[in-house]
Design a protein around this motif. Sequence first.
Motif, PDB file in Angstrom:
ATOM      1  N   ASN A 211       4.489  -1.457  20.709  1.00 56.30           N
ATOM      2  CA  ASN A 211       4.958  -2.284  21.810  1.00 56.30           C
ATOM      3  C   ASN A 211       4.280  -3.651  21.810  1.00 56.30           C
ATOM      4  O   ASN A 211       3.719  -4.079  22.825  1.00 56.30           O
ATOM      5  CB  ASN A 211       4.675  -1.552  23.133  1.00 56.30           C
ATOM      6  CG  ASN A 211       5.483  -2.123  24.268  1.00 56.30           C
ATOM      7  OD1 ASN A 211       6.446  -2.859  24.047  1.00 56.30           O
ATOM      8  ND2 ASN A 211       5.061  -1.830  25.487  1.00 56.30           N
ATOM      9  N   PRO A 212       4.276  -4.348  20.677  1.00 57.48           N
ATOM     10  CA  PRO A 212       3.531  -5.609  20.590  1.00 57.48           C
ATOM     11  C   PRO A 212       4.229  -6.731  21.358  1.00 57.48           C
ATOM     12  O   PRO A 212       5.445  -6.664  21.578  1.00 57.48           O
ATOM     13  CB  PRO A 212       3.549  -5.916  19.090  1.00 57.48           C
ATOM     14  CG  PRO A 212       4.811  -5.301  18.616  1.00 57.48           C
ATOM     15  CD  PRO A 212       5.045  -4.075  19.453  1.00 57.48           C
ATOM     16  N   CYS A 214       6.077  -9.867  21.453  1.00 54.94           N
ATOM     17  CA  CYS A 214       6.809 -10.585  20.419  1.00 54.94           C
ATOM     18  C   CYS A 214       7.831 -11.511  21.074  1.00 54.94           C
ATOM     19  O   CYS A 214       8.072 -11.424  22.278  1.00 54.94           O
ATOM     20  CB  CYS A 214       7.493  -9.617  19.459  1.00 54.94           C
ATOM     21  SG  CYS A 214       8.441  -8.358  20.283  1.00 54.94           S
ATOM     22  N   GLU A 219      13.840 -18.322  21.589  1.00 54.93           N
ATOM     23  CA  GLU A 219      12.942 -18.632  22.707  1.00 54.93           C
ATOM     24  C   GLU A 219      12.504 -20.097  22.623  1.00 54.93           C
ATOM     25  O   GLU A 219      12.097 -20.562  21.563  1.00 54.93           O
ATOM     26  CB  GLU A 219      11.723 -17.714  22.605  1.00 54.93           C
ATOM     27  CG  GLU A 219      10.996 -17.478  23.892  1.00 54.93           C
ATOM     28  CD  GLU A 219      11.687 -16.399  24.718  1.00 54.93           C
ATOM     29  OE1 GLU A 219      12.059 -16.724  25.862  1.00 54.93           O
ATOM     30  OE2 GLU A 219      11.851 -15.280  24.230  1.00 54.93           O
ATOM     31  N   VAL A 227       3.803 -17.745  27.076  1.00 57.81           N
ATOM     32  CA  VAL A 227       3.426 -16.488  26.443  1.00 57.81           C
ATOM     33  C   VAL A 227       2.055 -16.635  25.778  1.00 57.81           C
ATOM     34  O   VAL A 227       1.167 -15.803  25.952  1.00 57.81           O
ATOM     35  CB  VAL A 227       4.476 -16.057  25.392  1.00 57.81           C
ATOM     36  CG1 VAL A 227       4.057 -14.758  24.725  1.00 57.81           C
ATOM     37  CG2 VAL A 227       5.844 -15.900  26.033  1.00 57.81           C
ATOM     38  N   ARG A 230      -0.948 -16.540  27.886  1.00 59.53           N
ATOM     39  CA  ARG A 230      -1.216 -15.283  28.582  1.00 59.53           C
ATOM     40  C   ARG A 230      -1.843 -14.250  27.664  1.00 59.53           C
ATOM     41  O   ARG A 230      -2.398 -13.269  28.127  1.00 59.53           O
ATOM     42  CB  ARG A 230       0.114 -14.745  29.114  1.00 59.53           C
ATOM     43  CG  ARG A 230       0.025 -14.069  30.429  1.00 59.53           C
ATOM     44  CD  ARG A 230       1.357 -14.110  31.132  1.00 59.53           C
ATOM     45  NE  ARG A 230       2.446 -13.753  30.237  1.00 59.53           N
ATOM     46  CZ  ARG A 230       3.702 -14.146  30.403  1.00 59.53           C
ATOM     47  NH1 ARG A 230       4.019 -14.906  31.424  1.00 59.53           N
ATOM     48  NH2 ARG A 230       4.643 -13.788  29.569  1.00 59.53           N
ATOM     49  N   ARG A 234      -3.642 -14.746  17.800  1.00 63.21           N
ATOM     50  CA  ARG A 234      -3.523 -15.951  16.976  1.00 63.21           C
ATOM     51  C   ARG A 234      -2.100 -16.236  16.580  1.00 63.21           C
ATOM     52  O   ARG A 234      -1.747 -17.357  16.257  1.00 63.21           O
ATOM     53  CB  ARG A 234      -4.292 -15.726  15.670  1.00 63.21           C
ATOM     54  CG  ARG A 234      -5.633 -16.353  15.645  1.00 63.21           C
ATOM     55  CD  ARG A 234      -6.244 -16.065  14.321  1.00 63.21           C
ATOM     56  NE  ARG A 234      -5.845 -17.041  13.323  1.00 63.21           N
ATOM     57  CZ  ARG A 234      -6.241 -17.005  12.067  1.00 63.21           C
ATOM     58  NH1 ARG A 234      -7.008 -15.997  11.655  1.00 63.21           N
ATOM     59  NH2 ARG A 234      -5.882 -17.928  11.231  1.00 63.21           N
ATOM     60  N   ARG A 345      -5.979 -31.330  37.850  1.00 65.93           N
ATOM     61  CA  ARG A 345      -7.019 -30.426  37.368  1.00 65.93           C
ATOM     62  C   ARG A 345      -6.814 -29.022  37.929  1.00 65.93           C
ATOM     63  O   ARG A 345      -6.946 -28.036  37.215  1.00 65.93           O
ATOM     64  CB  ARG A 345      -8.403 -30.944  37.760  1.00 65.93           C
ATOM     65  CG  ARG A 345      -9.506 -29.995  37.356  1.00 65.93           C
ATOM     66  CD  ARG A 345     -10.818 -30.670  37.071  1.00 65.93           C
ATOM     67  NE  ARG A 345     -11.748 -29.739  36.466  1.00 65.93           N
ATOM     68  CZ  ARG A 345     -12.619 -29.009  37.160  1.00 65.93           C
ATOM     69  NH1 ARG A 345     -12.673 -29.115  38.464  1.00 65.93           N
ATOM     70  NH2 ARG A 345     -13.435 -28.174  36.537  1.00 65.93           N
ATOM     71  N   GLU A 346      -6.495 -28.923  39.211  1.00 69.72           N
ATOM     72  CA  GLU A 346      -6.311 -27.590  39.789  1.00 69.72           C
ATOM     73  C   GLU A 346      -5.100 -26.881  39.168  1.00 69.72           C
ATOM     74  O   GLU A 346      -5.125 -25.666  38.988  1.00 69.72           O
ATOM     75  CB  GLU A 346      -6.187 -27.676  41.317  1.00 69.72           C
ATOM     76  CG  GLU A 346      -7.498 -28.102  41.959  1.00 69.72           C
ATOM     77  CD  GLU A 346      -7.604 -27.720  43.430  1.00 69.72           C
ATOM     78  OE1 GLU A 346      -8.726 -27.559  43.918  1.00 69.72           O
ATOM     79  OE2 GLU A 346      -6.548 -27.582  44.090  1.00 69.72           O
ATOM     80  N   LEU A 349      -6.259 -25.569  35.831  1.00 71.80           N
ATOM     81  CA  LEU A 349      -7.154 -24.426  35.979  1.00 71.80           C
ATOM     82  C   LEU A 349      -6.418 -23.215  36.543  1.00 71.80           C
ATOM     83  O   LEU A 349      -6.977 -22.128  36.649  1.00 71.80           O
ATOM     84  CB  LEU A 349      -8.320 -24.774  36.918  1.00 71.80           C
ATOM     85  CG  LEU A 349      -9.417 -25.689  36.373  1.00 71.80           C
ATOM     86  CD1 LEU A 349     -10.394 -26.046  37.482  1.00 71.80           C
ATOM     87  CD2 LEU A 349     -10.163 -24.996  35.235  1.00 71.80           C
ATOM     88  N   GLY A 350      -5.158 -23.408  36.961  1.00 72.30           N
ATOM     89  CA  GLY A 350      -4.409 -22.286  37.531  1.00 72.30           C
ATOM     90  C   GLY A 350      -4.775 -21.992  38.974  1.00 72.30           C
ATOM     91  O   GLY A 350      -4.502 -20.917  39.481  1.00 72.30           O
ATOM     92  N   LEU A 351      -5.417 -22.944  39.681  1.00 73.64           N
ATOM     93  CA  LEU A 351      -5.837 -22.695  41.060  1.00 73.64           C
ATOM     94  C   LEU A 351      -4.735 -23.000  42.068  1.00 73.64           C
ATOM     95  O   LEU A 351      -4.790 -22.540  43.203  1.00 73.64           O
ATOM     96  CB  LEU A 351      -7.080 -23.532  41.401  1.00 73.64           C
ATOM     97  CG  LEU A 351      -8.290 -23.267  40.508  1.00 73.64           C
ATOM     98  CD1 LEU A 351      -9.447 -24.158  40.913  1.00 73.64           C
ATOM     99  CD2 LEU A 351      -8.691 -21.801  40.599  1.00 73.64           C
ATOM    100  N   ARG A 353      -0.230 -23.763  42.406  1.00 75.54           N
ATOM    101  CA  ARG A 353       1.059 -23.613  41.722  1.00 75.54           C
ATOM    102  C   ARG A 353       2.096 -24.442  42.441  1.00 75.54           C
ATOM    103  O   ARG A 353       1.902 -24.817  43.606  1.00 75.54           O
ATOM    104  CB  ARG A 353       1.466 -22.145  41.754  1.00 75.54           C
ATOM    105  CG  ARG A 353       0.551 -21.331  40.900  1.00 75.54           C
ATOM    106  CD  ARG A 353       1.000 -19.922  40.770  1.00 75.54           C
ATOM    107  NE  ARG A 353       0.134 -19.279  39.792  1.00 75.54           N
ATOM    108  CZ  ARG A 353       0.147 -17.999  39.523  1.00 75.54           C
ATOM    109  NH1 ARG A 353       1.006 -17.211  40.150  1.00 75.54           N
ATOM    110  NH2 ARG A 353      -0.663 -17.504  38.631  1.00 75.54           N
TER     111      ARG A 353
END
Lengths: 454, 454
Positions: A211-212, A214, A219, A227, A230, A234, A345-346, A349-351, A353
């Motif tokens: 279940n890699p 892919c 796409e 992707v 997340r 590599r 910056r936020e 950083l994902g702080l 959305r």
Amino acid sequence: MTEPPSAPAPEELERLVESRDAKATAAAVRALPAEDTPYVLARLDEDTRVSLFELLAEEDAVLAAAVLGQLADEQAGDVIDALTASAAARIVDRMKSDVQADVLAQLDDEDRDEVLAAMSPSEAQDVRERMEYEPDTAGGLMITEFLAYPITRSVTEVIDDLRAHGDAFSHYEVGYVYGTDEEGRLVGVVPMRRLLMASHGRRLADLVVGNPVCVTVDEHLDALEGVIDRVPYRALPVLDKRGELVGVLQRASIRAATADAQAANLQTFAGIIGGVELRSMPTHLRTIRRLAFLLPSILLSFLAVSVIGFYEPLIDRVTALAVFLPLVANLSGAAGNQAVAVSIRELSLGLIRPADVFRVGGKEALLGVANGVVLAGVLAGVVFLSRGETPLLAVAVGGAFVATSVLAVVLGGVLPLVLSRLGVDPAMLSSPILTTLTDVASFLAVLGLASLLL
Amino acid sequence: MTEPPSAPAPEELERLVESRDAKATAAAVRALPAEDTPYVLARLDEDTRVSLFELLAEEDAVLAAAVLGQLADEQAGDVIDALTASAAARIVDRMKSDVQADVLAQLDDEDRDEVLAAMSPSEAQDVRERMEYEPDTAGGLMITEFLAYPITRSVTEVIDDLRAHGDAFSHYEVGYVYGTDEEGRLVGVVPMRRLLMASHGRRLADLVVGNPVCVTVDEHLDALEGVIDRVPYRALPVLDKRGELVGVLQRASIRAATADAQAANLQTFAGIIGGVELRSMPTHLRTIRRLAFLLPSILLSFLAVSVIGFYEPLIDRVTALAVFLPLVANLSGAAGNQAVAVSIRELSLGLIRPADVFRVGGKEALLGVANGVVLAGVLAGVVFLSRGETPLLAVAVGGAFVATSVLAVVLGGVLPLVLSRLGVDPAMLSSPILTTLTDVASFLAVLGLASLLL
């Protein structure tokens, strides 16, 4: 720190090319550190650059392919275009599969067909298949050099095969071995270290991580970035619509494509219409491209400043307003740009959305009022000291600044979120849009308030 | 495309933390996709965030360490600061070696010593050593988890050792095995694939690639970027002053540190003085930091616009100038920003270098004259159509535009080169500086020429 050997100067390279000494030219190019190559080649005039690749195609096509792959696609395309079809084919034959299609895409159909006809049939077939994928999709970005074995094979068989073909695999993605079923459909991934550490009697089926993660060939880059952010891998396997493994997408390829897309965005947003500009292009072409953006800008700009024109009778009475208009506009812009920087910056950083527009706007409004009042006080003081004869001018400028600076920090905080939701790079467009809006708002606020008070 | 499982909402996590259910909290945090973690944790109020880490420290310190490592250093520091020394130590013990020092650097000396005292002695010793390196040097960025063996070992011995310790090596840099002499000094590097493909009887000494590219502990980030751009390796060995191998610097760590430095630069250049700002910080602190930049700006801005003040009697006579001043300034700025974008792209492609100031300036001057004349004609036409009563105004505006737009494109082309020579990010500062200069130049040119002609 170990330094690479020193590079030949462009003049030396030019001399070697002119003497048509293929061996010495190849040696000089080999001595160029990778990071110097595009620069040195950009300094040669176009004829010399083409002659250089002619010589390299004869002497060392692998080197020619590696060097051409380091140039910007547009430049590489120009070189291939100018070479004979057979010299071009010799070089393109040796390029990495993800670069071949990019470079050939720069040629017109007829020239491309000529080069493809002169290439080795299997490479040409490969390129034709790749050119059916859009450039910024997994299919367009993947490399087709990867290691795949049916999962029924034993570790010993696989390792023996790897040893036997060690040289051929030198530019393969070797972080993973892919396990397939007998029809070539991907079953799972075996990290190379896992293979290394496994006892030799086992079969790939025992080692494979099922279940890699892919992606499919169509796409788009935007989704691919998500992707790759997340997951820590590599490289990702790329499947066609039938689930067959057709390529491998390396993290580095996604990063490079993103950087290219951002660079192209930078030019588009700065107003270079109709593709990217390099200074090696002819001046008349560059002039026309830049004018294509600047000419319409005159009219738009004129509409914005006509706010001022509307209040001309007022400026006629209080000339000092001509001084304070740009002052209020610049300072509001500066206050708003602070909020832009914090939001960018936020975001990275994902702080925060894109959905947080109201939360961010609220926090900035609070700060905007506090800062606006303090700064407006200082500003009004400056106005009063320099134009004491009309004290109400200080009130108008200070009052206008409170309004525009609150607007500016709220807009500055929120704009990056909105742009990012729209799929546009916020680092690029936030400041220009903010500045235009704060300009108009400042003109309106200062002149409107002044016309009420004065 | 395989999607990760859906994440718990911040409210759900809050409820779990409040019920002090360590097991369920840990399970919920484990279900968070890596990219969501900083966002969800940023949405919790500070007390809940600290309680969450208290629970995780008991239940699963490895998970706590991984999650804390995903936060911005300032946030992670705040959490560690608020935890008891023993809970903090349990978490920091399990963090990757390059993050430990960064997080502990956020605490004051006393708190840091308390945490270090509660940590396992060997980890604490490791952190103390790392904290002696500057954060943005190879020593501060390296990881100390790497695979090194004396080159006298055989391939079989090394592979057996790797197999035996497979689990312990799970967050090691495993792209390479480092070969050392008996004193621990680096002799060379063995790529893992080479080890895999070697016959088992050979010794590391036969496989090792000698004279490897390596860096010393005190090499600064700026130099490291240059090295990593020039070589294709995933990781570089880091040596201390005696040539002993003390760590491994991963490409990804350099990239991350560069991105951090750029983000911090973005805020500084946008005018956030005294460190970075996050919206989770107290409002009064954020207000003061932003004012520290905006207050002095008032005075600077005032000096720039006082150019206009100097010509007030002229504006008093020809009020329309108040409209055309910002028009000329904005258009010159736009023309200059096109040149900025082209220079930044060519710099990043390696086609131009800081030394090319005159070549680039010359090319832009040529283009600037061509564009300037065309646009000035249109601009003069617009002015003439809207203010036909003073035809010389059209001449003054058009003439001024030719001068300022040539200046703007030359400056725009050259500024990124100059800034890059000064070691400053040109993408950040070029536009603001350009805009300020073109503003002043436009004001001077329009008003100067108008005062001559009108």
